[in-house]
Motif scaffolding. Structure first.
Motif, short mmCIF file in Angstrom:
data_model
loop_
_atom_site.label_atom_id
_atom_site.label_comp_id
_atom_site.label_asym_id
_atom_site.label_seq_id
_atom_site.Cartn_x
_atom_site.Cartn_y
_atom_site.Cartn_z
N LYS A 1 -14.28 79.99 43.14
CA LYS A 1 -14.81 80.17 44.91
C LYS A 1 -14.99 78.88 44.69
O LYS A 1 -15.06 78.99 46.34
N LEU A 2 -15.60 77.73 44.14
CA LEU A 2 -15.69 76.42 44.89
C LEU A 2 -14.86 76.10 45.46
O LEU A 2 -14.37 75.66 44.66
N SER A 3 -14.88 75.12 46.31
CA SER A 3 -13.30 74.61 47.00
C SER A 3 -14.06 73.51 47.91
O SER A 3 -15.55 73.08 48.73
N GLU B 1 -18.18 81.63 40.14
CA GLU B 1 -19.07 81.57 41.39
C GLU B 1 -19.23 79.91 40.96
O GLU B 1 -20.09 80.13 42.09
N ARG B 2 -19.26 79.51 39.91
CA ARG B 2 -19.75 78.55 39.64
C ARG B 2 -19.12 76.86 39.63
O ARG B 2 -20.00 75.72 38.90
N ILE C 1 -23.21 73.74 37.88
CA ILE C 1 -22.29 73.79 38.05
C ILE C 1 -20.68 73.27 37.52
O ILE C 1 -21.47 72.06 37.16
N LEU D 1 -16.01 74.03 40.27
CA LEU D 1 -15.14 74.07 41.18
C LEU D 1 -13.37 73.22 40.97
O LEU D 1 -13.96 72.62 39.16
#
Length: 135
Positions: A133-135, A99-100, A71, A102
């Motif tokens: 995509k991470l939030s 996708e991975r 991540i 933040l």
């Protein structure tokens, strides 16, 4: 551990043999502290050694973010032009779909209200510029 070729010969053995497995995230800080103790204090090293340390950290970070299970935290400072902050380029190369990753914007309070910089960082934070995509 990779060591500087100019390291004290008496310390080389302990550095070469240092191995500390990390089984979960809670062990990271302890492992870093142990590694620092083995390496010794690097404060006050020569300019060349400090640069070598920076290059080593960049190499390790690049290797880690390239791993598909990592991540990524893309931290950018609002006090520095985003084009000068290479992390965004690096993570978009290894995580094209976001996708991975933040994204984190630090020091947004330092921007002048209504400025172009404020707008650019707001677009970044809203995923309008680079999509994560991470939030």
């Amino acid at each position: 551990m990779i060591m500087d070729v100019n390291r004290n010969a008496g310390n080389q053995g302990s550095v070469k043999t240092f191995k500390e497995p990390i089984r979960d995230f809670d062990e990271v800080l302890k492992t870093v502290e142990k590694a620092m103790a083995v390496m010794g204090d690097i404060v006050g090293e020569t300019k060349g050694a400090a640069q070598a340390d920076v290059e080593l950290v960049v190499e390790i970070a690049d290797k880690r973010i390239s791993q598909p299970r990592t991540i990524c935290l893309a931290v950018v400072s609002a006090t520095n032009d985003r084009t000068n902050q290479r992390i965004l380029t690096k993570v978009t190369k290894v995580d094209e779909e976001g996708e991975r990753t933040l994204g984190i914007v630090t020091k947004p309070d330092r921007l002048s209200a209504g400025s172009g910089s404020e707008k650019a960082f707001l677009n970044l934070a809203r995923n309008e510029d680079v999509f994560f995509k991470l939030s």
